[in-house]
Design a protein around this motif. Structure first.
Motif, PDB file in Angstrom:
ATOM      1  N   GLU A  96       6.070   2.662 -19.722  1.00  0.00           N
ATOM      2  CA  GLU A  96       5.670   3.241 -18.436  1.00  0.00           C
ATOM      3  C   GLU A  96       6.675   2.830 -17.372  1.00  0.00           C
ATOM      4  O   GLU A  96       7.380   1.835 -17.529  1.00  0.00           O
ATOM      5  CB  GLU A  96       4.251   2.810 -18.050  1.00  0.00           C
ATOM      6  N   LEU A  97       6.715   3.596 -16.308  1.00  0.00           N
ATOM      7  CA  LEU A  97       7.682   3.329 -15.255  1.00  0.00           C
ATOM      8  C   LEU A  97       7.045   2.548 -14.114  1.00  0.00           C
ATOM      9  O   LEU A  97       5.850   2.692 -13.843  1.00  0.00           O
ATOM     10  CB  LEU A  97       8.242   4.643 -14.713  1.00  0.00           C
ATOM     11  N   PRO A  98       7.836   1.738 -13.426  1.00  0.00           N
ATOM     12  CA  PRO A  98       7.340   1.071 -12.221  1.00  0.00           C
ATOM     13  C   PRO A  98       7.208   2.098 -11.100  1.00  0.00           C
ATOM     14  O   PRO A  98       7.615   3.250 -11.261  1.00  0.00           O
ATOM     15  CB  PRO A  98       8.443   0.059 -11.917  1.00  0.00           C
ATOM     16  N   PRO A  99       6.639   1.700  -9.953  1.00  0.00           N
ATOM     17  CA  PRO A  99       6.591   2.621  -8.819  1.00  0.00           C
ATOM     18  C   PRO A  99       7.986   3.124  -8.438  1.00  0.00           C
ATOM     19  O   PRO A  99       8.956   2.369  -8.487  1.00  0.00           O
ATOM     20  CB  PRO A  99       5.993   1.767  -7.690  1.00  0.00           C
ATOM     21  N   VAL A 100       8.056   4.404  -8.094  1.00  0.00           N
ATOM     22  CA  VAL A 100       9.323   5.044  -7.747  1.00  0.00           C
ATOM     23  C   VAL A 100       9.216   5.619  -6.336  1.00  0.00           C
ATOM     24  O   VAL A 100       8.233   6.287  -6.005  1.00  0.00           O
ATOM     25  CB  VAL A 100       9.666   6.168  -8.755  1.00  0.00           C
ATOM     26  N   PHE A 101      10.218   5.358  -5.511  1.00  0.00           N
ATOM     27  CA  PHE A 101      10.249   5.866  -4.140  1.00  0.00           C
ATOM     28  C   PHE A 101      11.512   6.704  -3.939  1.00  0.00           C
ATOM     29  O   PHE A 101      12.573   6.368  -4.459  1.00  0.00           O
ATOM     30  CB  PHE A 101      10.237   4.709  -3.136  1.00  0.00           C
ATOM     31  N   ILE A 102      11.385   7.775  -3.174  1.00  0.00           N
ATOM     32  CA  ILE A 102      12.521   8.642  -2.861  1.00  0.00           C
ATOM     33  C   ILE A 102      12.808   8.501  -1.366  1.00  0.00           C
ATOM     34  O   ILE A 102      11.897   8.652  -0.540  1.00  0.00           O
ATOM     35  CB  ILE A 102      12.206  10.102  -3.219  1.00  0.00           C
ATOM     36  N   THR A 103      14.051   8.189  -1.027  1.00  0.00           N
ATOM     37  CA  THR A 103      14.364   7.873   0.369  1.00  0.00           C
ATOM     38  C   THR A 103      15.606   8.591   0.881  1.00  0.00           C
ATOM     39  O   THR A 103      16.464   9.021   0.116  1.00  0.00           O
ATOM     40  CB  THR A 103      14.609   6.355   0.547  1.00  0.00           C
ATOM     41  N   SER A 104      15.665   8.657   2.192  1.00  0.00           N
ATOM     42  CA  SER A 104      16.875   9.070   2.902  1.00  0.00           C
ATOM     43  C   SER A 104      16.982   8.232   4.159  1.00  0.00           C
ATOM     44  O   SER A 104      16.050   8.216   4.975  1.00  0.00           O
ATOM     45  CB  SER A 104      16.822  10.555   3.273  1.00  0.00           C
TER      46      SER A 104
ATOM     47  N   ARG B  64      10.200   5.868   4.187  1.00  0.00           N
ATOM     48  CA  ARG B  64      10.039   4.621   4.948  1.00  0.00           C
ATOM     49  C   ARG B  64       8.589   4.135   4.937  1.00  0.00           C
ATOM     50  O   ARG B  64       8.289   2.994   4.590  1.00  0.00           O
ATOM     51  CB  ARG B  64      10.515   4.835   6.388  1.00  0.00           C
ATOM     52  N   GLU B  65       7.680   5.028   5.332  1.00  0.00           N
ATOM     53  CA  GLU B  65       6.270   4.628   5.405  1.00  0.00           C
ATOM     54  C   GLU B  65       5.721   4.246   4.035  1.00  0.00           C
ATOM     55  O   GLU B  65       4.945   3.305   3.910  1.00  0.00           O
ATOM     56  CB  GLU B  65       5.428   5.760   6.009  1.00  0.00           C
ATOM     57  N   ASP B  66       6.132   4.982   3.001  1.00  0.00           N
ATOM     58  CA  ASP B  66       5.628   4.704   1.651  1.00  0.00           C
ATOM     59  C   ASP B  66       6.010   3.296   1.199  1.00  0.00           C
ATOM     60  O   ASP B  66       5.181   2.556   0.654  1.00  0.00           O
ATOM     61  CB  ASP B  66       6.180   5.726   0.650  1.00  0.00           C
ATOM     62  N   ILE B  67       7.266   2.923   1.415  1.00  0.00           N
ATOM     63  CA  ILE B  67       7.729   1.601   0.986  1.00  0.00           C
ATOM     64  C   ILE B  67       7.060   0.497   1.800  1.00  0.00           C
ATOM     65  O   ILE B  67       6.579  -0.501   1.250  1.00  0.00           O
ATOM     66  CB  ILE B  67       9.266   1.503   1.088  1.00  0.00           C
ATOM     67  N   LEU B  68       7.029   0.664   3.113  1.00  0.00           N
ATOM     68  CA  LEU B  68       6.422  -0.362   3.969  1.00  0.00           C
ATOM     69  C   LEU B  68       4.932  -0.505   3.699  1.00  0.00           C
ATOM     70  O   LEU B  68       4.389  -1.614   3.711  1.00  0.00           O
ATOM     71  CB  LEU B  68       6.681  -0.036   5.443  1.00  0.00           C
ATOM     72  N   GLN B  69       4.271   0.616   3.431  1.00  0.00           N
ATOM     73  CA  GLN B  69       2.841   0.568   3.110  1.00  0.00           C
ATOM     74  C   GLN B  69       2.626  -0.160   1.788  1.00  0.00           C
ATOM     75  O   GLN B  69       1.684  -0.943   1.631  1.00  0.00           O
ATOM     76  CB  GLN B  69       2.264   1.986   3.036  1.00  0.00           C
ATOM     77  N   TYR B  70       3.503   0.081   0.832  1.00  0.00           N
ATOM     78  CA  TYR B  70       3.425  -0.568  -0.471  1.00  0.00           C
ATOM     79  C   TYR B  70       3.572  -2.096  -0.309  1.00  0.00           C
ATOM     80  O   TYR B  70       2.802  -2.874  -0.896  1.00  0.00           O
ATOM     81  CB  TYR B  70       4.523  -0.006  -1.385  1.00  0.00           C
ATOM     82  N   ILE B  71       4.542  -2.513   0.485  1.00  0.00           N
ATOM     83  CA  ILE B  71       4.731  -3.942   0.762  1.00  0.00           C
ATOM     84  C   ILE B  71       3.494  -4.527   1.444  1.00  0.00           C
ATOM     85  O   ILE B  71       3.012  -5.621   1.083  1.00  0.00           O
ATOM     86  CB  ILE B  71       5.995  -4.170   1.613  1.00  0.00           C
ATOM     87  N   THR B  72       2.962  -3.802   2.421  1.00  0.00           N
ATOM     88  CA  THR B  72       1.764  -4.253   3.141  1.00  0.00           C
ATOM     89  C   THR B  72       0.598  -4.445   2.174  1.00  0.00           C
ATOM     90  O   THR B  72      -0.126  -5.455   2.246  1.00  0.00           O
ATOM     91  CB  THR B  72       1.375  -3.244   4.237  1.00  0.00           C
ATOM     92  N   GLU B  73       0.425  -3.500   1.277  1.00  0.00           N
ATOM     93  CA  GLU B  73      -0.688  -3.591   0.321  1.00  0.00           C
ATOM     94  C   GLU B  73      -0.533  -4.778  -0.614  1.00  0.00           C
ATOM     95  O   GLU B  73      -1.501  -5.460  -0.939  1.00  0.00           O
ATOM     96  CB  GLU B  73      -0.784  -2.287  -0.482  1.00  0.00           C
ATOM     97  N   ILE B  74       0.703  -5.036  -1.064  1.00  0.00           N
ATOM     98  CA  ILE B  74       0.929  -6.214  -1.919  1.00  0.00           C
ATOM     99  C   ILE B  74       0.636  -7.494  -1.140  1.00  0.00           C
ATOM    100  O   ILE B  74      -0.030  -8.409  -1.633  1.00  0.00           O
ATOM    101  CB  ILE B  74       2.374  -6.225  -2.460  1.00  0.00           C
ATOM    102  N   ASN B  75       1.119  -7.562   0.110  1.00  0.00           N
ATOM    103  CA  ASN B  75       0.898  -8.755   0.932  1.00  0.00           C
ATOM    104  C   ASN B  75      -0.596  -9.043   1.101  1.00  0.00           C
ATOM    105  O   ASN B  75      -1.016 -10.204   1.147  1.00  0.00           O
ATOM    106  CB  ASN B  75       1.564  -8.599   2.294  1.00  0.00           C
ATOM    107  N   GLU B  76      -1.382  -7.989   1.207  1.00  0.00           N
ATOM    108  CA  GLU B  76      -2.824  -8.164   1.409  1.00  0.00           C
ATOM    109  C   GLU B  76      -3.518  -8.745   0.174  1.00  0.00           C
ATOM    110  O   GLU B  76      -4.623  -9.272   0.266  1.00  0.00           O
ATOM    111  CB  GLU B  76      -3.472  -6.830   1.799  1.00  0.00           C
ATOM    112  N   THR B  77      -2.850  -8.658  -0.987  1.00  0.00           N
ATOM    113  CA  THR B  77      -3.453  -9.188  -2.221  1.00  0.00           C
ATOM    114  C   THR B  77      -3.011 -10.634  -2.481  1.00  0.00           C
ATOM    115  O   THR B  77      -3.548 -11.282  -3.382  1.00  0.00           O
ATOM    116  CB  THR B  77      -3.060  -8.339  -3.451  1.00  0.00           C
TER     117      THR B  77
END
Length: 201
Positions: free
Chosen positions: A172-180, A187-200
């Motif tokens: 299986e693949l890890p989470p994948v993000f597409i950016t420019s 931007r929001e997807d990555i920062l939200q992902y970091i925020t969610e990990i921090n909350e755990t």
């Protein structure tokens, strides 16, 4: 009103020795990729600071572990790029040591983001790096950069082909993000992902 995901971001320290990295235990999210993948531009886009990470016309300039503190809560870590052909053998060996010691021995490292230029087919050096991460049980996500350089159709096609190649080696693949970095896509997807990990944590 939605609160901003990055309220503050500032440079803390650069070094080559993980023993000299910050010792406060805050989670660290490290960014790495081949030289010229657009890492500095991505870091600047994520933090909203155009000159936080030094962008350079010359690839392979980051030779240090660079720590930036975000919101006084977590560190964004800029690691040296790998696979730059114009470095000497001894310099490449030194960088490999810096990178591997951080990734394998840094307790505070919570997640590694591996950057891939979406315009290119899977490169041997990247596939070997993914393999090494898997063998060492390193948690990572993939960020495809420079999405604005392709048409929508070509972007989807390239990324699907890349995923298909990875699934030859991975169940299986890890989470994948597409950016420019130009349009702030992802931007929001990555920062939200970091925020969610921090909350755990």
């Amino acid at each position: 009103m939605k609160k901003p995901l990055v309220k503050s971001a500032k440079f803390v320290i650069s070094n080559t020795d993980i023993k000299k990295c910050p010792s406060d235990g805050k989670p660290e999210y490290a960014f790495i990729g081949r030289s010229n993948v657009g890492k500095s531009s991505l870091i600047n886009m994520l933090t909203g600071h155009r000159k936080l990470a030094m962008t350079s016309a010359t690839p392979g300039k980051t030779l240090l572990i660079n720590h930036f503190i975000v919101n006084d809560e977590w560190y964004l870590v800029d690691l040296p790029g790998y696979g730059y052909a114009k470095r000497s053998k001894s310099q490449n060996e030194q960088l490999e040591h810096i990178i591997s010691s951080y990734i394998l021995d840094r307790d505070a490292m919570t997640l590694l983001f591996v950057l891939i230029d979406c315009r290119h087919e899977p490169q041997k050096i990247d596939l070997e790096f993914f393999q090494w991460l898997g063998e060492n049980g390193v948690p990572f996500s993939i960020i495809f950069t420079k999405a604005d350089k392709l048409t929508r159709g070509a972007l989807v096609s390239n990324i699907e082909a890349y995923k298909k190649r990875l699934l030859e080696d991975w169940e299986e693949l890890p989470p994948v993000f597409i950016t420019s970095s130009e349009t702030a896509l992802g931007r929001e997807d990555i920062l939200q992902y970091i925020t969610e990990i921090n909350e755990t944590l």
